[in-house]
Write an enzyme that holds these catalytic residues in place. Structure first.
Site, PDB file in Angstrom:
ATOM      1  N   ARG A 185       0.817  -1.217   0.000  1.00  0.00           N
ATOM      2  CA  ARG A 185       0.000   0.000   0.000  1.00  0.00           C
ATOM      3  C   ARG A 185       0.852   1.269   0.000  1.00  0.00           C
ATOM      4  O   ARG A 185       0.495   2.281   0.604  1.00  0.00           O
ATOM      5  CB  ARG A 185      -0.970   0.007   1.195  1.00  0.00           C
ATOM      6  CG  ARG A 185      -1.879  -1.209   1.255  1.00  0.00           C
ATOM      7  CD  ARG A 185      -2.843  -1.257   0.073  1.00  0.00           C
ATOM      8  NE  ARG A 185      -3.644  -2.471   0.116  1.00  0.00           N
ATOM      9  CZ  ARG A 185      -3.391  -3.575  -0.590  1.00  0.00           C
ATOM     10  NH1 ARG A 185      -2.335  -3.604  -1.413  1.00  0.00           N
ATOM     11  NH2 ARG A 185      -4.160  -4.629  -0.500  1.00  0.00           N
ATOM     12  N   SER A 203     -10.787  -0.068   2.954  1.00  0.00           N
ATOM     13  CA  SER A 203     -10.253  -0.664   4.177  1.00  0.00           C
ATOM     14  C   SER A 203      -9.607   0.420   5.035  1.00  0.00           C
ATOM     15  O   SER A 203      -8.783   1.199   4.559  1.00  0.00           O
ATOM     16  CB  SER A 203      -9.219  -1.741   3.835  1.00  0.00           C
ATOM     17  OG  SER A 203      -9.828  -2.805   3.133  1.00  0.00           O
ATOM     18  N   GLU A 222      -4.815   2.854   6.747  1.00  0.00           N
ATOM     19  CA  GLU A 222      -4.698   2.683   5.299  1.00  0.00           C
ATOM     20  C   GLU A 222      -5.437   3.817   4.590  1.00  0.00           C
ATOM     21  O   GLU A 222      -4.980   4.321   3.562  1.00  0.00           O
ATOM     22  CB  GLU A 222      -5.292   1.346   4.860  1.00  0.00           C
ATOM     23  CG  GLU A 222      -5.161   1.089   3.367  1.00  0.00           C
ATOM     24  CD  GLU A 222      -5.496  -0.332   2.960  1.00  0.00           C
ATOM     25  OE1 GLU A 222      -6.104  -0.495   1.891  1.00  0.00           O
ATOM     26  OE2 GLU A 222      -5.162  -1.266   3.698  1.00  0.00           O
TER      27      GLU A 222
END
Length: 302
Positions: free
Chosen positions: A175, A224, A294
């Site tokens: 990520r 998320s 995130e």
């Protein structure tokens, strides 16, 4: 948020510039303050000219559909760049490659690949954001990440220079990429493999059904919330800490999937972010694991 004197006269743009442009109109949570300036360039050359002439001290933030974003209630100082539909073109190319504009949605890319008999991009059906955002944050779903399929991408950097980066230059990790602040990913090329359109479509349908069954897709939510720590699933840690359904005002931890936060009605961005911090504290106390956000949180508090 008053427009600063430094940006009272922005460079010319063939596209549109909106002072105090609403972000809550399209951010998935439907919360948060405005952009000081919301800029929609006409094309890559237009964006490059604009950024080259823009005062270097003015921050620039690219935003897609805001599916992985909390915009704080005080808004976002400086320039927010949102690529319009002109940047959403998707074309299948020889050697099982797909070229996609930075504003193209994951589902659009996956569908174009399916129609061309290009397999390996089905997981993009499960990413509810744009190509630009996926390339920047190494978005992933169902065991695959953008880094698995990216060949190259075109970026307009903060100084207005246009560069073509191969995948290695992104320095991808989980990520994360090395795309610098203020840079805008305007196009990406993905590599697939030969496949049967019916089989590809069936896999996309499976992904869609799984998402529908497990995620609160019809709510005001984000992607998320927390990264999966090494050796753990974030949702399991949140659940084990007793946070399923936890609320702060109209912000709630989803009962359907505990790694999603919801705006039930009139939650502020402050409510949503504070709830996330409540969750982090409870998980830390229960398991000793410190969850990392995130979802990107941008702007200033009100």
């Amino acid at each position: 948020m008053a427009a600063s004197a430094a940006v009272s006269a922005l460079p010319a743009l063939a596209g549109t510039v909106e002072a105090r442009g609403s972000l809550a109109d399209f951010i998935w949570f439907r919360t948060g303050g405005p952009a000081e300036w919301l800029v929609r360039p006409a094309d890559t050359a237009d964006l490059a000219r604009f950024l080259a002439a823009l005062d270097p001290g003015i921050p620039v933030l690219p935003v897609g559909v805001g599916s992985n974003l909390i915009v704080r209630d005080g808004g976002v100082p400086g320039v927010v760049v949102r690529l319009p539909k002109a940047f959403a073109r998707v074309v299948a190319e020889p050697d099982y490659r797909v070229r996609a504009g930075g504003a193209a949605m994951g589902i659009t890319v996956a569908s174009a690949a399916r129609d061309a008999g290009i397999a390996g991009l089905e997981f993009l059906r499960g990413i509810p954001g744009t190509v630009g955002g996926a390339a920047r944050m190494n978005a992933g779903a169902y065991g695959r990440d953008a880094s698995d399929i990216l060949i190259e991408a075109t970026l307009v950097l903060r100084d207005g220079s246009v560069e073509r980066w191969d995948a290695a230059r992104f320095g991808y990790t989980y990520r994360h990429s090395d795309v610098p602040a203020g840079a805008v990913v305007v196009e990406a090329v993905f590599q697939g493999r030969p496949g049967d359109p019916k089989a590809i479509g069936a896999e996309m349908d499976r992904i869609a059904a799984e998402r529908e069954a497990s995620q609160p897709l019809r709510s005001r939510t984000g992607g998320s919330t927390f990264k999966n720590p090494d050796g753990h699933k974030a949702w399991q840690l949140v659940d084990a800490a007793g946070c399923r359904g936890l609320r702060r005002g109209d912000a709630q931890v989803s009962e359907k999937h505990t790694n999603f936060l919801l705006n039930l009605d009139k939650a502020s961005s402050a409510d949503i972010e504070a709830l996330g911090e409540d969750v982090r504290a409870r998980v830390k106390a229960q398991s000793g694991v410190e969850l990392e956000w995130e979802i990107q949180r941008v702007g200033v508090a009100k």
